[in-house]
Design a protein around this motif. Structure first.
Motif, PDB file in Angstrom:
ATOM      1  N   LYS A 101       0.821  -1.210   0.000  1.00  0.00           N
ATOM      2  CA  LYS A 101       0.000   0.000   0.000  1.00  0.00           C
ATOM      3  C   LYS A 101       0.856   1.262   0.000  1.00  0.00           C
ATOM      4  CE  LYS A 101      -3.844  -2.124   2.482  1.00  0.00           C
ATOM      5  NZ  LYS A 101      -4.525  -2.209   3.772  1.00  0.00           N
ATOM      6  N   VAL A 102       1.870   1.276   0.846  1.00  0.00           N
ATOM      7  CA  VAL A 102       2.733   2.460   0.949  1.00  0.00           C
ATOM      8  C   VAL A 102       3.508   2.674  -0.347  1.00  0.00           C
ATOM      9  CG1 VAL A 102       4.735   3.447   2.147  1.00  0.00           C
ATOM     10  CG2 VAL A 102       2.890   2.395   3.467  1.00  0.00           C
ATOM     11  N   VAL A 103       4.060   1.607  -0.915  1.00  0.00           N
ATOM     12  CA  VAL A 103       4.820   1.724  -2.164  1.00  0.00           C
ATOM     13  C   VAL A 103       3.902   2.198  -3.292  1.00  0.00           C
ATOM     14  CG1 VAL A 103       6.081   0.414  -3.930  1.00  0.00           C
ATOM     15  CG2 VAL A 103       6.648   0.120  -1.521  1.00  0.00           C
ATOM     16  N   ASP A 104       2.693   1.660  -3.379  1.00  0.00           N
ATOM     17  CA  ASP A 104       1.750   2.100  -4.411  1.00  0.00           C
ATOM     18  C   ASP A 104       1.451   3.595  -4.270  1.00  0.00           C
ATOM     19  OD1 ASP A 104       1.596  -0.391  -5.579  1.00  0.00           O
ATOM     20  OD2 ASP A 104      -0.307  -0.932  -4.627  1.00  0.00           O
ATOM     21  N   GLU A 105       1.183   4.015  -3.055  1.00  0.00           N
ATOM     22  CA  GLU A 105       0.882   5.437  -2.849  1.00  0.00           C
ATOM     23  C   GLU A 105       2.108   6.303  -3.156  1.00  0.00           C
ATOM     24  OE1 GLU A 105      -1.316   8.497   0.089  1.00  0.00           O
ATOM     25  OE2 GLU A 105      -1.850   6.390  -0.004  1.00  0.00           O
ATOM     26  N   TYR A 106       3.296   5.844  -2.767  1.00  0.00           N
ATOM     27  CA  TYR A 106       4.531   6.586  -3.052  1.00  0.00           C
ATOM     28  C   TYR A 106       4.745   6.699  -4.561  1.00  0.00           C
ATOM     29  CZ  TYR A 106       9.499   7.874  -2.742  1.00  0.00           C
ATOM     30  OH  TYR A 106      10.709   8.503  -2.858  1.00  0.00           O
ATOM     31  N   ARG A 107       4.482   5.623  -5.293  1.00  0.00           N
ATOM     32  CA  ARG A 107       4.595   5.673  -6.760  1.00  0.00           C
ATOM     33  C   ARG A 107       3.615   6.676  -7.345  1.00  0.00           C
ATOM     34  NH1 ARG A 107       5.228  -0.731  -7.241  1.00  0.00           N
ATOM     35  NH2 ARG A 107       7.500  -0.806  -7.247  1.00  0.00           N
TER      36      ARG A 107
END
Length: 143
Positions: free
Chosen positions: A125-131
């Motif tokens: 979730k965090v990586v998706d939002e960061y992307r």
């Protein structure tokens, strides 16, 4: 080791209730404090130094580490739950109820061992939002 490892490390710190430490890491990487200033925030400087050393082992380039940390720290603070409660100097896991103080277990070790799936889900979730944040910054007319 790289960006994903740094993000996971910060997620586990947040889950363990170490929000202040994440703030201090960000402040240090922005050159706002020195490790010796950590004690003014209630964290021993040795803890900050050891944490920074661990992060540098994951990402040796300070600028990349700064960019990653500054990019994900707000997302982590908003999206990642704290699962270790520290009531009366006693660390209790909110998910499984284990008393970590009685068993002399570091909160981070408990989280990594017992709640690996939660780390994985949260990391995605965090990586998706960061992307998404990175994409929105790079699109013309979105700044």
């Amino acid at each position: 080791m790289g960006a994903i490892d740094v993000i996971e490390f910060l997620i586990v710190k947040e889950m363990a209730g170490k929000e202040k430490l994440i703030d201090l890491i960000a402040m240090y990487l922005e050159d706002k404090i020195r490790p010796s200033d950590a004690e003014n925030f209630g964290i021993p400087r040795t803890i900050l130094r050891a944490t920074l050393q661990r992060l540098y082992e994951m990402e040796a380039d300070r600028e990349k580490l700064r960019a990653i940390t500054m990019g994900v720290a707000p997302i982590i603070k908003e999206k990642v739950p704290t699962i270790i409660s520290n009531d009366n100097k006693c660390n209790i896991c909110k998910i499984c109820g284990e008393n970590l103080t009685m068993r002399n277990i570091f909160p981070e070790d408990h989280i990594k061992k017992r709640h690996r799936n939660l780390i994985r889900e949260t990391l995605e979730k965090v990586v998706d939002e960061y992307r998404n944040v990175i994409k929105s910054r790079s699109l013309p007319g979105t700044q």
